[in-house]
Design a protein around this motif. Structure first.
Motif, PDB file in Angstrom:
ATOM      1  N   LYS A  32     -13.490  43.039-123.003  1.00  0.00           N
ATOM      2  CA  LYS A  32     -12.983  44.415-122.907  1.00  0.00           C
ATOM      3  C   LYS A  32     -13.238  45.188-124.197  1.00  0.00           C
ATOM      4  O   LYS A  32     -13.596  46.367-124.158  1.00  0.00           O
ATOM      5  CB  LYS A  32     -11.504  44.422-122.566  1.00  0.00           C
ATOM      6  N   LYS A  36     -15.632  48.473-124.572  1.00  0.00           N
ATOM      7  CA  LYS A  36     -15.082  49.686-125.185  1.00  0.00           C
ATOM      8  C   LYS A  36     -15.946  50.109-126.371  1.00  0.00           C
ATOM      9  O   LYS A  36     -16.226  51.294-126.560  1.00  0.00           O
ATOM     10  CB  LYS A  36     -13.639  49.442-125.633  1.00  0.00           C
ATOM     11  N   GLU A  40     -18.217  53.620-127.067  1.00  0.00           N
ATOM     12  CA  GLU A  40     -17.987  54.477-128.220  1.00  0.00           C
ATOM     13  C   GLU A  40     -19.249  54.757-129.032  1.00  0.00           C
ATOM     14  O   GLU A  40     -19.251  55.644-129.881  1.00  0.00           O
ATOM     15  CB  GLU A  40     -16.923  53.857-129.129  1.00  0.00           C
TER      16      GLU A  40
END
Length: 136
Positions: A32, A36, A40
């Motif tokens: 995860k 993420k 970004e």
């Protein structure tokens, strides 16, 4: 040294499998955060590395050989089981597809294939190590 390796071949393979298991489990735990982090990254940062370069392809193939394919080869040669051969071929095809076609940041963001491969490899290696403990 050669005699040591020959006499302890199964133990060295088990140690290698545990190292790869540790890497896979670490990847699955951090999946995860990795996804993420990929989300970004700005697209301008992606241009620092050319995803179409041959040298990057070679590095990815070598990495996957030592992370996945070597274990598939060892499992097939040590077990001699046709089911293991079929499962190894299926996993090899999926991982080769991932190496060759999920090379851009955008494709990595959309794809979950690496996670599925890590889960499948973890199960595969766990069963293979169990086989080694039982039969060797």
């Amino acid at each position: 040294m050669e005699d040591y390796i020959r006499n302890n071949q199964e133990m060295l393979i088990i140690i290698y499998c545990f190292i790869i298991l540790w890497l896979n489990i670490g990847y699955l735990r951090e999946y995860k955060k990795i996804k993420k982090g990929l989300d970004e990254i700005a697209s301008a940062d992606e241009l620092e590395i050319n995803p179409y370069s041959v040298s990057l392809d070679i590095m990815v193939l070598i990495f996957n050989f030592f992370r996945r394919w070597l274990i598939y080869i060892l499992a097939v040669t040590m077990t001699g089981n046709p089911v293991v051969l079929i499962i190894s071929l299926i996993l090899f095809i999926f991982s080769l597809y991932d190496c060759l076609f999920n090379y851009t940041l955008e494709r990595l963001r959309k794809s979950n294939l690496l996670m599925y491969l890590a889960v499948a490899d973890t199960i595969y290696i766990g069963v293979f190590v169990s086989y080694l403990f039982i039969w060797y």
